[in-house]
Scaffold this motif. Sequence first.
Motif, PDB file in Angstrom:
ATOM      1  N   ALA A   1      36.297  87.984  51.355  1.00 27.08           N
ATOM      2  CA  ALA A   1      36.805  87.135  52.422  1.00 27.08           C
ATOM      3  C   ALA A   1      38.165  86.587  52.020  1.00 27.08           C
ATOM      4  O   ALA A   1      38.362  86.144  50.896  1.00 27.08           O
ATOM      5  N   LYS A   2      39.089  86.634  52.941  1.00 27.98           N
ATOM      6  CA  LYS A   2      40.440  86.158  52.690  1.00 27.98           C
ATOM      7  C   LYS A   2      40.547  84.678  53.074  1.00 27.98           C
ATOM      8  O   LYS A   2      40.144  84.275  54.156  1.00 27.98           O
ATOM      9  N   ILE A   3      41.089  83.896  52.170  1.00 27.58           N
ATOM     10  CA  ILE A   3      41.328  82.479  52.428  1.00 27.58           C
ATOM     11  C   ILE A   3      42.803  82.205  52.176  1.00 27.58           C
ATOM     12  O   ILE A   3      43.327  82.548  51.115  1.00 27.58           O
ATOM     13  N   ASP A   4      43.478  81.652  53.158  1.00 31.77           N
ATOM     14  CA  ASP A   4      44.868  81.247  52.995  1.00 31.77           C
ATOM     15  C   ASP A   4      44.903  79.750  52.745  1.00 31.77           C
ATOM     16  O   ASP A   4      44.316  78.976  53.498  1.00 31.77           O
ATOM     17  N   LEU A   5      45.577  79.352  51.671  1.00 26.25           N
ATOM     18  CA  LEU A   5      45.677  77.935  51.304  1.00 26.25           C
ATOM     19  C   LEU A   5      47.148  77.593  51.109  1.00 26.25           C
ATOM     20  O   LEU A   5      47.877  78.302  50.426  1.00 26.25           O
ATOM     21  N   GLU A   6      47.555  76.511  51.732  1.00 26.18           N
ATOM     22  CA  GLU A   6      48.932  76.045  51.626  1.00 26.18           C
ATOM     23  C   GLU A   6      48.901  74.553  51.368  1.00 26.18           C
ATOM     24  O   GLU A   6      48.198  73.820  52.057  1.00 26.18           O
ATOM     25  N   TRP A   7      49.603  74.095  50.351  1.00 35.28           N
ATOM     26  CA  TRP A   7      49.655  72.665  50.099  1.00 35.28           C
ATOM     27  C   TRP A   7      51.099  72.234  49.963  1.00 35.28           C
ATOM     28  O   TRP A   7      51.940  72.972  49.466  1.00 35.28           O
ATOM     29  N   THR A   8      51.369  71.015  50.436  1.00 40.49           N
ATOM     30  CA  THR A   8      52.730  70.486  50.449  1.00 40.49           C
ATOM     31  C   THR A   8      52.743  69.118  49.784  1.00 40.49           C
ATOM     32  O   THR A   8      52.268  68.143  50.374  1.00 40.49           O
ATOM     33  N   PRO A   9      53.261  69.024  48.569  1.00 42.01           N
ATOM     34  CA  PRO A   9      53.385  67.705  47.936  1.00 42.01           C
ATOM     35  C   PRO A   9      54.379  66.846  48.722  1.00 42.01           C
ATOM     36  O   PRO A   9      55.425  67.326  49.144  1.00 42.01           O
ATOM     37  N   THR A  10      54.024  65.599  48.938  1.00 40.39           N
ATOM     38  CA  THR A  10      54.915  64.679  49.647  1.00 40.39           C
ATOM     39  C   THR A  10      55.440  63.581  48.739  1.00 40.39           C
ATOM     40  O   THR A  10      56.432  62.946  49.064  1.00 40.39           O
ATOM     41  N   SER A  11      54.770  63.360  47.608  1.00 39.90           N
ATOM     42  CA  SER A  11      55.209  62.315  46.689  1.00 39.90           C
ATOM     43  C   SER A  11      54.666  62.591  45.290  1.00 39.90           C
ATOM     44  O   SER A  11      53.535  63.043  45.135  1.00 39.90           O
ATOM     45  N   THR A  12      55.497  62.302  44.289  1.00 37.26           N
ATOM     46  CA  THR A  12      55.082  62.396  42.895  1.00 37.26           C
ATOM     47  C   THR A  12      55.530  61.137  42.178  1.00 37.26           C
ATOM     48  O   THR A  12      56.665  60.698  42.345  1.00 37.26           O
ATOM     49  N   VAL A  13      54.631  60.553  41.406  1.00 38.02           N
ATOM     50  CA  VAL A  13      54.938  59.345  40.642  1.00 38.02           C
ATOM     51  C   VAL A  13      54.577  59.618  39.191  1.00 38.02           C
ATOM     52  O   VAL A  13      53.490  60.113  38.901  1.00 38.02           O
ATOM     53  N   ARG A  14      55.497  59.294  38.286  1.00 42.63           N
ATOM     54  CA  ARG A  14      55.261  59.487  36.859  1.00 42.63           C
ATOM     55  C   ARG A  14      55.088  58.124  36.196  1.00 42.63           C
ATOM     56  O   ARG A  14      55.763  57.164  36.547  1.00 42.63           O
ATOM     57  N   SER A  15      54.191  58.054  35.220  1.00 42.48           N
ATOM     58  CA  SER A  15      53.986  56.811  34.474  1.00 42.48           C
ATOM     59  C   SER A  15      55.247  56.481  33.682  1.00 42.48           C
ATOM     60  O   SER A  15      56.052  57.368  33.369  1.00 42.48           O
ATOM     61  N   THR A  16      55.405  55.221  33.331  1.00 42.01           N
ATOM     62  CA  THR A  16      56.589  54.816  32.564  1.00 42.01           C
ATOM     63  C   THR A  16      56.620  55.482  31.191  1.00 42.01           C
ATOM     64  O   THR A  16      57.692  55.732  30.644  1.00 42.01           O
ATOM     65  N   SER A  17      55.453  55.810  30.641  1.00 46.71           N
ATOM     66  CA  SER A  17      55.407  56.492  29.337  1.00 46.71           C
ATOM     67  C   SER A  17      55.786  57.968  29.462  1.00 46.71           C
ATOM     68  O   SER A  17      56.091  58.613  28.464  1.00 46.71           O
ATOM     69  N   GLY A  18      55.712  58.519  30.681  1.00 46.81           N
ATOM     70  CA  GLY A  18      56.012  59.931  30.887  1.00 46.81           C
ATOM     71  C   GLY A  18      54.872  60.864  30.543  1.00 46.81           C
ATOM     72  O   GLY A  18      55.023  62.077  30.577  1.00 46.81           O
ATOM     73  N   GLU A  19      53.709  60.314  30.233  1.00 46.15           N
ATOM     74  CA  GLU A  19      52.563  61.135  29.833  1.00 46.15           C
ATOM     75  C   GLU A  19      51.661  61.538  30.997  1.00 46.15           C
ATOM     76  O   GLU A  19      50.931  62.512  30.904  1.00 46.15           O
ATOM     77  N   LEU A  20      51.676  60.760  32.092  1.00 47.62           N
ATOM     78  CA  LEU A  20      50.837  61.032  33.254  1.00 47.62           C
ATOM     79  C   LEU A  20      51.695  61.072  34.510  1.00 47.62           C
ATOM     80  O   LEU A  20      52.728  60.404  34.591  1.00 47.62           O
ATOM     81  N   ALA A  21      51.226  61.840  35.500  1.00 44.65           N
ATOM     82  CA  ALA A  21      51.882  61.874  36.803  1.00 44.65           C
ATOM     83  C   ALA A  21      50.822  62.098  37.867  1.00 44.65           C
ATOM     84  O   ALA A  21      49.752  62.657  37.596  1.00 44.65           O
ATOM     85  N   VAL A  22      51.116  61.649  39.077  1.00 45.21           N
ATOM     86  CA  VAL A  22      50.222  61.824  40.219  1.00 45.21           C
ATOM     87  C   VAL A  22      51.032  62.446  41.348  1.00 45.21           C
ATOM     88  O   VAL A  22      52.144  61.992  41.640  1.00 45.21           O
TER      89      VAL A  22
END
Length: 85
Positions: A1-22
């Motif tokens: 079965a064919k599944i088409d998936l498309e995702w569009t990031p709208t925002s990225t936030v990085r921690s002040t330490s630079g070790e984590l991001a969302v």
Amino acid sequence: AKIDLEWTPTSTVRSTSGELAVTVGDYKASFERDGDEVSGGGAFLSVWRRDAGGHWQLAGEGFTPPDIYAESAATDGSTSSGPTP
């Protein structure tokens, strides 16, 4: 079965330490079910962690349930579209 998936990031936030991001955004998916084209979408959240080598690794993710709509041929040849439970 064919599944088409498309995702569009709208925002990225990085921690002040630079070790984590969302990253948050929207996604769309479509596939065939019982001969009908089914599509829908929702929102996603991805959590990223920087490894010892400095590369980003996916640490976790979550999605809202998709709003699913089916396109099916009615007996008179017309199509119907609406939420699929």
